[in-house]
Design an enzyme around this catalytic site. Structure first.
Site, PDB file in Angstrom:
ATOM      1  CB  CYS A 281      -0.933   0.006   1.211  1.00 12.04           C
ATOM      2  SG  CYS A 281      -2.147  -1.318   1.137  1.00 12.04           S
TER       3      CYS A 281
HETATM    4  N1  LIG Z   1      -3.422  -5.762   1.861  1.00 12.03           N
HETATM    5  C1  LIG Z   1      -3.805  -4.679   2.483  1.00 12.03           C
HETATM    6  O1  LIG Z   1      -3.462  -4.465   3.632  1.00 12.03           O
HETATM    7  C2  LIG Z   1      -4.672  -3.643   1.819  1.00 12.03           C
HETATM    8  C3  LIG Z   1      -5.239  -2.639   2.621  1.00 12.03           C
HETATM    9  C4  LIG Z   1      -6.054  -1.702   2.026  1.00 12.03           C
HETATM   10  C5  LIG Z   1      -6.271  -1.748   0.649  1.00 12.03           C
HETATM   11  N2  LIG Z   1      -5.687  -2.713  -0.107  1.00 12.03           N
HETATM   12  C6  LIG Z   1      -5.954  -2.728  -1.531  1.00 12.03           C
HETATM   13  O2  LIG Z   1      -6.868  -3.788  -1.784  1.00 12.03           O
HETATM   14  C7  LIG Z   1      -6.598  -4.366  -3.054  1.00 12.03           C
HETATM   15  C8  LIG Z   1      -6.366  -5.864  -2.895  1.00 12.03           C
HETATM   16  O3  LIG Z   1      -5.197  -6.064  -2.117  1.00 12.03           O
HETATM   17  P1  LIG Z   1      -4.862  -7.450  -1.423  1.00 12.03           P
HETATM   18  O4  LIG Z   1      -3.767  -7.161  -0.474  1.00 12.03           O
HETATM   19  O5  LIG Z   1      -6.088  -8.127  -0.924  1.00 12.03           O
HETATM   20  O6  LIG Z   1      -4.279  -8.272  -2.666  1.00 12.03           O
HETATM   21  P2  LIG Z   1      -4.066  -9.864  -2.713  1.00 12.03           P
HETATM   22  O7  LIG Z   1      -3.076 -10.084  -3.792  1.00 12.03           O
HETATM   23  O8  LIG Z   1      -3.832 -10.407  -1.354  1.00 12.03           O
HETATM   24  O9  LIG Z   1      -5.487 -10.407  -3.176  1.00 12.03           O
HETATM   25  C9  LIG Z   1      -6.029 -10.157  -4.419  1.00 12.03           C
HETATM   26  C10 LIG Z   1      -6.688 -11.431  -4.919  1.00 12.03           C
HETATM   27  O10 LIG Z   1      -7.298 -11.149  -6.171  1.00 12.03           O
HETATM   28  C11 LIG Z   1      -7.138 -12.292  -6.988  1.00 12.03           C
HETATM   29  N3  LIG Z   1      -7.297 -11.900  -8.380  1.00 12.03           N
HETATM   30  C12 LIG Z   1      -6.348 -11.450  -9.229  1.00 12.03           C
HETATM   31  N4  LIG Z   1      -6.914 -11.205 -10.438  1.00 12.03           N
HETATM   32  C13 LIG Z   1      -8.222 -11.501 -10.329  1.00 12.03           C
HETATM   33  C14 LIG Z   1      -9.311 -11.445 -11.233  1.00 12.03           C
HETATM   34  N5  LIG Z   1      -9.164 -11.033 -12.489  1.00 12.03           N
HETATM   35  N6  LIG Z   1     -10.517 -11.841 -10.793  1.00 12.03           N
HETATM   36  C15 LIG Z   1     -10.676 -12.249  -9.518  1.00 12.03           C
HETATM   37  N7  LIG Z   1      -9.685 -12.308  -8.620  1.00 12.03           N
HETATM   38  C16 LIG Z   1      -8.468 -11.940  -9.026  1.00 12.03           C
HETATM   39  C17 LIG Z   1      -5.754 -12.804  -6.646  1.00 12.03           C
HETATM   40  O11 LIG Z   1      -5.596 -14.153  -6.998  1.00 12.03           O
HETATM   41  C18 LIG Z   1      -5.695 -12.566  -5.145  1.00 12.03           C
HETATM   42  O12 LIG Z   1      -6.104 -13.694  -4.403  1.00 12.03           O
HETATM   43  C19 LIG Z   1      -5.416  -3.589  -3.614  1.00 12.03           C
HETATM   44  O13 LIG Z   1      -5.883  -2.532  -4.398  1.00 12.03           O
HETATM   45  C20 LIG Z   1      -4.763  -3.025  -2.385  1.00 12.03           C
HETATM   46  O14 LIG Z   1      -4.046  -1.843  -2.660  1.00 12.03           O
HETATM   47  C21 LIG Z   1      -4.906  -3.671   0.455  1.00 12.03           C
END
Ligand SMILES: NC(=O)c1ccc[n+]([C@@H]2O[C@H](COP(=O)([O-])OP(=O)(O)OC[C@H]3O[C@@H](n4cnc5c(N)ncnc54)[C@H](O)[C@@H]3O)[C@@H](O)[C@H]2O)c1
Length: 448
Positions: A281
């Site tokens: 992030c």
């Molecule tokens: N991790 C954090 O702490 C956090 C906090 C706030 C916001 N975010 C934001 O949230 C979003 C997700 O982050 P995350 O950490 O959960 O990522 P992550 O990589 O842990 O999870 C994302 C998931 O989406 C799946 N994915 C990828 N392409 C896909 C598709 N076309 N269709 C369906 N699923 C698909 C992946 O396989 C993965 O399991 C990002 O934009 C991130 O910036 C993350």
């Protein structure tokens, strides 16, 4: 019926289903964000369909197993046992959902520009199964304009349905803080933005079932609010790291300075230095705004400067390690055996994306050190294309501490025996003040 009346009728029907708890939430992407979000809605008695293309994650979640180490397995067992949770690799299941929340990655590409390929692909998948009356909300962090300029056109073009009339579009940024035991999906207020009142009403009702809602006027304000939160953190983390370096040269302990400054009950908020900046992030999201600002001819000097300051930190830590090895043991980094303690980007999680520890490992190796890591949360480093420097590494046995010439504490995980570390390794470099916080005073330790 006029378009306005159709939109109101759509919102009325959605809210009625929600009030009757006869509503299914679809979550696209069951990762660090999607899993706790699913858990939150399940806890409120709603059905959840989770579409995730990674079959291994789906199999684990369906079996009630946590594949994310900071998410207690008991929590995932409860999700599976609820009978309301359906993780699946089949995107057609999204057609059963009344609300579809996109929680897919938003990384930077090789040129450090926004990579919206996951958002675009996931939106296309949703669009192929979109039906009238559904609410689609993007939760991924991104630049202002993404929902209106990228997501809406894909949904409309592929489905032939009209946003704000046939289906609703909202943006609600995710504020998940992995490993934070005080705040989770149901205890953190959720910002909700949509471009019309009926769409806002639907999104606020949905998220209102989960937690407290903060409504904003439109999609782009909600997108900007999330970036503001993370840019605020980036700039302050960079500032405190710069102060660390300045105070170090004045022989002042930054940690004591912060402890004193934070006693001011107003106008100050503590941020802490470290070996650099990591995670999915804070080191990434601000550059989504930089990119957008450039397109509008506006500079983002603060953001870029903050990025430069924190990017320089791992090299400083390695330099401090070289000095400590020389001062304390009379040894050079070249040929030294160094243990990096903590590979994750922050304490008590298994997430190593963008972790500064990885840069410390690479830089130590470049100077000829033999490097191992110890991290109770990461038994084996995953094979990641973006981090080839740690491929094949496994967490070193704690029992073999006396094998090392120096240790560098990059992540202050709880449960690590810092006293044993300082007793067994001749030189300890501490980037997190972990020793002092564990009550360990060691002559062979240096802060960096
Ligand atoms: N991790 C954090 O702490 C956090 C906090 C706030 C916001 N975010 C934001 O949230 C979003 C997700 O982050 P995350 O950490 O959960 O990522 P992550 O990589 O842990 O999870 C994302 C998931 O989406 C799946 N994915 C990828 N392409 C896909 C598709 N076309 N269709 C369906 N699923 C698909 C992946 O396989 C993965 O399991 C990002 O934009 C991130 O910036 C993350």
């Amino acid at each position: 019926m006029s378009q306005a009346a159709r939109a109101e009728a759509m919102a009325d029907a959605f809210v009625r289903r929600l009030e009757a708890r006869d509503l299914t939430v679809g979550i696209v992407g069951l990762g660090y964000v999607g899993v706790p979000l699913a858990e939150g809605f399940l806890a409120k008695g709603l059905r959840v369909v989770g579409y995730e293309p990674d079959a291994a994650k789906v199999a684990a979640l369906a079996a009630g197993e946590s594949y994310i180490s900071h998410i207690d397995p008991v929590r995932v067992k409860l999700m599976a046992a609820s009978g309301l949770f359906q993780p699946t690799t089949d995107p057609s299941s999204l057609a059963y959902a009344d609300a579809i929340l996109l929680c897919v990655p938003t990384p930077l590409d090789a040129h450090r520009e926004p990579d919206l390929s996951f958002v675009e692909a996931a939106t296309r998948t949703v669009a192929e199964h979109l039906r009238p009356g559904q609410l689609v909300a993007l939760e991924s962090t991104t630049y202002p304009g993404t929902s209106a300029e990228i997501v809406r056109p894909i949904l409309e073009d592929v489905s032939g349905l009209a946003s704000g009339v046939d289906f609703a579009l909202a943006y609600s940024p995710e504020r998940e803080d992995p490993g934070n035991i005080d705040f989770g999906a149901t205890s953190t207020p959720k910002i909700v933005g949509a471009d019309t009142a009926p769409e806002r009403r639907m999104a606020s009702a949905l998220y209102g079932a989960l937690t407290q809602v903060v409504e904003v006027a439109d999609l782009k304000t909600a997108e900007a609010a999330k970036l503001t939160e993370n840019i605020f953190r980036l700039v302050n983390i960079a500032l405190v790291n710069e102060l660390k370096v300045v105070f170090e040269s004045l022989d002042i302990d930054i940690w004591q300075v912060i402890d004193a400054a934070r006693t001011k009950p107003f106008g100050y908020m503590p941020f802490y230095p470290g070996p650099g900046l990591g995670g999915h992030c804070i080191g990434i999201d601000p550059f989504y705004l930089t990119w957008k600002a450039r397109a509008h001819g506006e500079p983002t000097r603060f953001i870029e400067l903050a990025g430069d300051v924190v990017t320089a930190m791992p090299a400083r830590v390695v330099e401090a390690t070289a000095r400590a090895l020389s001062d304390i043991s009379g040894k050079a980094v070249n040929g030294a055996r160094v243990l990096v303690v903590g590979l994750a980007y922050k304490k008590n999680v298994d997430d190593l994306r963008e972790s500064p520890a990885i840069h410390v490992i690479r830089l130590l190796r470049e100077r000829g050190a033999e490097v191992a890591y110890h991290d109770p949360f990461i038994p084996a480093a995953p094979d990641l294309a973006e981090h080839p420097e740690i491929a094949g590494m496994t967490s070193a046995a704690w029992a073999a501490l006396s094998d090392y010439d120096a240790a560098v504490i990059c992540t202050d995980h709880d449960g690590v025996d810092y006293a044993a570390l300082a007793a067994a390794v001749p030189v300890v470099v501490d980037t997190r003040n972990a020793l002092a916080r564990a009550g360990v005073a060691a002559a062979n330790a240096r802060k960096a």
